[in-house]
Design a protein around this motif. Sequence first.
Motif, PDB file in Angstrom:
ATOM      1  N   TYR A 178       0.857  -1.186   0.000  1.00 30.15           N
ATOM      2  CA  TYR A 178       0.000   0.000   0.000  1.00 30.15           C
ATOM      3  C   TYR A 178       0.898   1.243   0.000  1.00 30.15           C
ATOM      4  CZ  TYR A 178      -3.532  -3.428   1.377  1.00 30.15           C
ATOM      5  OH  TYR A 178      -4.365  -4.520   1.427  1.00 30.15           O
ATOM      6  N   PRO A 179       1.333   1.694  -1.194  1.00 31.23           N
ATOM      7  CA  PRO A 179       2.322   2.780  -1.295  1.00 31.23           C
ATOM      8  C   PRO A 179       1.926   4.070  -0.582  1.00 31.23           C
ATOM      9  CG  PRO A 179       2.021   1.736  -3.425  1.00 31.23           C
ATOM     10  CD  PRO A 179       0.976   1.163  -2.513  1.00 31.23           C
ATOM     11  N   VAL A 180       0.657   4.328  -0.417  1.00 27.59           N
ATOM     12  CA  VAL A 180       0.229   5.553   0.259  1.00 27.59           C
ATOM     13  C   VAL A 180       0.760   5.592   1.697  1.00 27.59           C
ATOM     14  CG1 VAL A 180      -1.995   4.650   1.101  1.00 27.59           C
ATOM     15  CG2 VAL A 180      -1.738   7.086   0.615  1.00 27.59           C
ATOM     16  N   LEU A 181       1.031   4.439   2.272  1.00 31.16           N
ATOM     17  CA  LEU A 181       1.561   4.389   3.639  1.00 31.16           C
ATOM     18  C   LEU A 181       3.035   4.761   3.702  1.00 31.16           C
ATOM     19  CD1 LEU A 181      -0.099   1.047   4.827  1.00 31.16           C
ATOM     20  CD2 LEU A 181      -0.851   3.395   5.304  1.00 31.16           C
ATOM     21  N   GLY A 182       3.701   4.778   2.568  1.00 31.84           N
ATOM     22  CA  GLY A 182       5.134   5.063   2.528  1.00 31.84           C
ATOM     23  C   GLY A 182       5.507   6.425   3.067  1.00 31.84           C
ATOM     24  N   LYS A 183       4.607   7.371   3.005  1.00 33.81           N
ATOM     25  CA  LYS A 183       4.890   8.728   3.475  1.00 33.81           C
ATOM     26  C   LYS A 183       4.743   8.863   4.988  1.00 33.81           C
ATOM     27  CE  LYS A 183       3.433  10.643  -0.897  1.00 33.81           C
ATOM     28  NZ  LYS A 183       2.464  11.430  -1.625  1.00 33.81           N
ATOM     29  N   MET A 184       4.159   7.859   5.619  1.00 30.81           N
ATOM     30  CA  MET A 184       3.909   7.898   7.057  1.00 30.81           C
ATOM     31  C   MET A 184       5.156   7.458   7.825  1.00 30.81           C
ATOM     32  SD  MET A 184       0.945   5.864   9.164  1.00 30.81           S
ATOM     33  CE  MET A 184      -0.356   6.652   8.254  1.00 30.81           C
ATOM     34  N   ASP A 185       5.384   8.064   8.966  1.00 35.56           N
ATOM     35  CA  ASP A 185       6.460   7.663   9.862  1.00 35.56           C
ATOM     36  C   ASP A 185       6.220   6.235  10.352  1.00 35.56           C
ATOM     37  OD1 ASP A 185       8.719   8.300  11.809  1.00 35.56           O
ATOM     38  OD2 ASP A 185       7.073   7.762  13.171  1.00 35.56           O
ATOM     39  N   ALA A 186       7.263   5.423  10.416  1.00 41.00           N
ATOM     40  CA  ALA A 186       7.140   4.013  10.795  1.00 41.00           C
ATOM     41  C   ALA A 186       6.557   3.838  12.200  1.00 41.00           C
ATOM     42  CB  ALA A 186       8.497   3.315  10.702  1.00 41.00           C
ATOM     43  N   ARG A 187       6.991   4.636  13.154  1.00 39.47           N
ATOM     44  CA  ARG A 187       6.471   4.524  14.530  1.00 39.47           C
ATOM     45  C   ARG A 187       4.990   4.896  14.570  1.00 39.47           C
ATOM     46  NH1 ARG A 187      10.856   3.965  18.390  1.00 39.47           N
ATOM     47  NH2 ARG A 187       9.321   3.608  20.017  1.00 39.47           N
ATOM     48  N   ARG A 188       4.629   5.916  13.832  1.00 36.22           N
ATOM     49  CA  ARG A 188       3.207   6.318  13.782  1.00 36.22           C
ATOM     50  C   ARG A 188       2.380   5.209  13.144  1.00 36.22           C
ATOM     51  NH1 ARG A 188      -0.788   9.399  14.691  1.00 36.22           N
ATOM     52  NH2 ARG A 188      -2.122  10.313  13.116  1.00 36.22           N
ATOM     53  N   PHE A 189       2.886   4.603  12.074  1.00 36.52           N
ATOM     54  CA  PHE A 189       2.181   3.495  11.438  1.00 36.52           C
ATOM     55  C   PHE A 189       1.961   2.356  12.430  1.00 36.52           C
ATOM     56  CE2 PHE A 189       2.340  -0.674   9.456  1.00 36.52           C
ATOM     57  CZ  PHE A 189       1.192  -0.614   8.679  1.00 36.52           C
ATOM     58  N   ALA A 190       3.012   1.961  13.133  1.00 32.04           N
ATOM     59  CA  ALA A 190       2.894   0.864  14.094  1.00 32.04           C
ATOM     60  C   ALA A 190       1.890   1.209  15.194  1.00 32.04           C
ATOM     61  CB  ALA A 190       4.259   0.532  14.698  1.00 32.04           C
ATOM     62  N   SER A 191       1.888   2.449  15.615  1.00 29.80           N
ATOM     63  CA  SER A 191       0.942   2.895  16.646  1.00 29.80           C
ATOM     64  C   SER A 191      -0.497   2.830  16.147  1.00 29.80           C
ATOM     65  CB  SER A 191       1.298   4.320  17.073  1.00 29.80           C
ATOM     66  OG  SER A 191       0.381   4.805  18.007  1.00 29.80           O
ATOM     67  N   LEU A 192      -0.722   3.295  14.918  1.00 26.62           N
ATOM     68  CA  LEU A 192      -2.069   3.248  14.339  1.00 26.62           C
ATOM     69  C   LEU A 192      -2.514   1.810  14.068  1.00 26.62           C
ATOM     70  CD1 LEU A 192      -1.913   6.287  11.912  1.00 26.62           C
ATOM     71  CD2 LEU A 192      -3.232   6.105  14.034  1.00 26.62           C
ATOM     72  N   LEU A 193      -1.586   0.973  13.614  1.00 30.09           N
ATOM     73  CA  LEU A 193      -1.906  -0.440  13.405  1.00 30.09           C
ATOM     74  C   LEU A 193      -2.300  -1.090  14.723  1.00 30.09           C
ATOM     75  CD1 LEU A 193      -2.021  -2.967  11.616  1.00 30.09           C
ATOM     76  CD2 LEU A 193       0.446  -3.240  12.010  1.00 30.09           C
ATOM     77  N   SER A 194      -1.530  -0.824  15.751  1.00 32.20           N
ATOM     78  CA  SER A 194      -1.843  -1.351  17.080  1.00 32.20           C
ATOM     79  C   SER A 194      -3.223  -0.895  17.537  1.00 32.20           C
ATOM     80  CB  SER A 194      -0.785  -0.880  18.081  1.00 32.20           C
ATOM     81  OG  SER A 194      -1.170  -1.181  19.405  1.00 32.20           O
ATOM     82  N   ALA A 195      -3.512   0.387  17.405  1.00 34.66           N
ATOM     83  CA  ALA A 195      -4.809   0.927  17.819  1.00 34.66           C
ATOM     84  C   ALA A 195      -5.947   0.288  17.029  1.00 34.66           C
ATOM     85  CB  ALA A 195      -4.827   2.444  17.658  1.00 34.66           C
TER      86      ALA A 195
END
Length: 140
Positions: A46-63
């Motif tokens: 999902y290339p749109v996620l590439g612009k997101m910070d990795a820690r923020r992504f992991a946090s949102l995935l967790s939530a």
Amino acid sequence: MTSRSLLRQLPTRIVTGAFVLNSGLGKRNADQETAEHLHGFASGTYPVLGKMDARRFASLLSAGEIATGALLLAPFVPAAVAGAALTGFAGALLGLYVKTPGMRREGSIWPTEQGIGLAKDVWMLGIGLSLLADGLTRDR
């Protein structure tokens, strides 16, 4: 939800909800390396996620996993709502399976050894669709 419907749904809601909730709790305090691994895998599909910070992504995935698991475990949440959440979550995971090279045997839907971990998410899709159908079609 009628008590018969709840009793029929309870086993799948409990085991699936507990599994997804535990997965989300495990990612809640992901270290940088884990966050980068999760982010890299997801953003490759999902290339749109590439612009997101990795820690923020992991946090949102967790939530998202925690919320999905909680919806499934809460008996007062309508089956259609819990089923829709699980269907969306499982659909995104299966998107990783379908679009990531090496997950499937050449020209087939069947998984390679590397793809088994994602292919098993088809069960969550089936459970989500069943809850959704049950919630939308049960007698009121």
